[in-house]
Write a protein that holds these residues in place. Structure first.
Motif, PDB file in Angstrom:
ATOM      1  N   SER A 192      -9.078   9.679  -1.311  1.00  0.00           N
ATOM      2  CA  SER A 192      -9.044   8.652  -0.487  1.00  0.00           C
ATOM      3  C   SER A 192     -10.570   8.619   0.602  1.00  0.00           C
ATOM      4  N   PRO A 237      -3.935   1.274   5.937  1.00  0.00           N
ATOM      5  CA  PRO A 237      -4.771   2.016   4.882  1.00  0.00           C
ATOM      6  C   PRO A 237      -6.127   0.936   4.911  1.00  0.00           C
ATOM      7  N   TYR A 238      -6.081  -0.266   5.160  1.00  0.00           N
ATOM      8  CA  TYR A 238      -7.241  -1.163   4.936  1.00  0.00           C
ATOM      9  C   TYR A 238      -7.961  -1.263   6.264  1.00  0.00           C
ATOM     10  N   TYR A 266       0.776  -1.160  -0.196  1.00  0.00           N
ATOM     11  CA  TYR A 266      -0.106  -0.158  -0.040  1.00  0.00           C
ATOM     12  C   TYR A 266       0.976   1.392  -0.055  1.00  0.00           C
ATOM     13  N   ARG A 322     -10.064   0.964   7.909  1.00  0.00           N
ATOM     14  CA  ARG A 322     -10.672   2.358   8.160  1.00  0.00           C
ATOM     15  C   ARG A 322     -11.045   2.804   9.533  1.00  0.00           C
ATOM     16  N   SER A 344       1.331   4.071  -3.010  1.00  0.00           N
ATOM     17  CA  SER A 344       0.660   5.632  -2.724  1.00  0.00           C
ATOM     18  C   SER A 344       1.957   6.422  -2.640  1.00  0.00           C
ATOM     19  N   ILE A 400      -5.719   5.231  -1.700  1.00  0.00           N
ATOM     20  CA  ILE A 400      -5.304   5.018  -0.330  1.00  0.00           C
ATOM     21  C   ILE A 400      -4.169   6.165   0.005  1.00  0.00           C
ATOM     22  N   THR A 438      -1.364   7.180   2.245  1.00  0.00           N
ATOM     23  CA  THR A 438      -0.636   6.894   3.377  1.00  0.00           C
ATOM     24  C   THR A 438       0.712   7.932   3.975  1.00  0.00           C
TER      25      THR A 438
END
Length: 381
Positions: A263, A110-111, A4, A113, A8, A269, A271
């Motif tokens: 995002s 990021p995954y 991720y 939330r 990004s 995403i 980060t």
């Protein structure tokens, strides 16, 4: 997580981010340098002129900001709401700083939330003591008497509209039987946090603020009767000044906003929290400087009602961000239907409302420091 982060921080994304930051930094440095030199020179001239005036003749009519020294520290109207707004703004500012600290340490995946929302709720609950303390101590300094009402107002000023909006949007989500609807258990937990953590801390902060018994430090005495404000041109009224004040800070965060929106409301995403933190610091600095500059010009025009004006000018960036929401909705996103529209505009309204308080309190604090400083530097009869 690595995957991720790599996606990004691909070179072309990072280039855009760094370009935007350098762009905002340059704008900000030019602006602040420009403002500081102007203000320093103008103030220096003012101080010299006022010093010479005192030596030359005391019977001359004073002009400019020294002329209204007896009115500058006259307390604003609706001081209860003012103190409550300042308390809420200070709390939201602290909340943002804490969230950035957690993000920079690497707490938010990021995954996942939910982590961010949980942190927001918990930290908001824990920092409510700050709101209570700031609001009540400031209210007491403004010689307010009904501090309990002020505390209730502080508690409801941000939470009230947020709760109503949440109820409405959750009802919409349940009607559409969407997964965005929060289950009953979660709502109960949030209400419990509010009653068992937020409210007691708010009250404790309020009591501490009431007992702090600090005097309002005004370097000059306030006269008994307010002086009349001379008629001013239209661009010196509140709305045009707010438009001027909000534009510059907004231009500093404009490019980052697109990524944040993509995002939060899209599938990107995000980060790169370090860049976001730099942008936030830039935003605060620009807000403070532009508000101070506008406050100076306002006082130079012998308009002494700067309290609310400085707060509104600082917070006006929130309105610009809401304007950007409209642009994003129609030009950048493919949202449609009542539910998506109501969710987007409803929650963005709450976020911009929070921004309004947060940046408003930054602007007001900066103006207060500035006004105290310039009036401390001159001798007033």
């Amino acid at each position: 997580m690595e995957k991720y982060s790599q996606s990004s921080s691909l070179p072309h994304h990072l280039e855009i981010h760094w370009f935007s930051i350098i762009n905002s930094c340059v704008t900000v440095l030019l602006l602040t340098g420009f403002l500081v030199t102007i203000l320093m020179r103008v103030l220096k001239n003012d101080f010299m002129k006022y010093a010479q005036d005192e030596e030359a003749a005391d019977d001359q009519e004073e002009t400019g900001w020294k002329y209204i020294h007896g009115d500058v520290f006259r307390f604003p109207k609706f001081k209860s709401i003012f103190a409550a707004a300042l308390g809420s703004g200070t709390q939201l500012f602290t909340l943002t700083i804490f969230i950035f600290m957690l993000a920079l340490v690497g707490v938010f995946y990021p995954y996942n939330r939910g982590a961010l929302f949980t942190a927001l709720v918990v930290i908001y609950a824990l920092t409510s003591g700050i709101a209570g303390y700031t609001a009540t101590s400031f209210y007491i300094q403004l010689e307010g008497t009904n501090w309990v009402r002020n505390l209730l107002l502080t508690g409801c000023l941000f939470c009230g509209p947020l709760f109503l909006m949440f109820c409405f949007l959750n009802t919409v989500a349940i009607a559409y039987s969407a997964t965005a609807a929060l289950p009953f258990g979660t709502i109960c937990v949030i209400v419990l946090i509010w009653t068992l953590v937020t409210s007691p801390l708010l009250v404790l902060g309020g009591i501490a603020g009431k007992n702090s018994k600090t005097e309002f430090q005004a370097p000059v005495r306030t006269t008994k009767y307010p002086r009349e404000i001379p008629p001013l041109p239209w661009y010196r009224s509140t709305i045009p000044q707010m438009a001027m004040a909000g534009f510059l800070p907004f231009s500093a965060i404009y490019i980052e906003l697109y990524y944040i929106f993509a995002s939060v409301w899209g599938h990107r995403i995000y980060t790169i929290y370090s860049i976001l933190f730099i942008v936030f610091i830039i935003l605060s600095i620009v807000t403070a400087f532009i508000t101070v500059a506008l406050t100076y010009f306002q006082l130079a025009a012998e308009d002494h009602e700067w309290w609310w004006r400085s707060f509104l000018c600082g917070g006006s960036t929130g309105l610009f961000i809401y304007g950007y929401c409209l642009y994003y909705y129609y030009a950048r996103s493919d949202m449609s239907g009542f539910m998506q529209t109501s969710f987007f505009f409803g929650y963005m309204a709450c976020i911009c409302y929070g921004f309004f308080f947060m940046l408003g309190s930054v602007g007001f604090r900066a103006s207060l420091l500035f006004v105290r400083h310039i009036y401390r530097s001159i001798k007033c009869e």
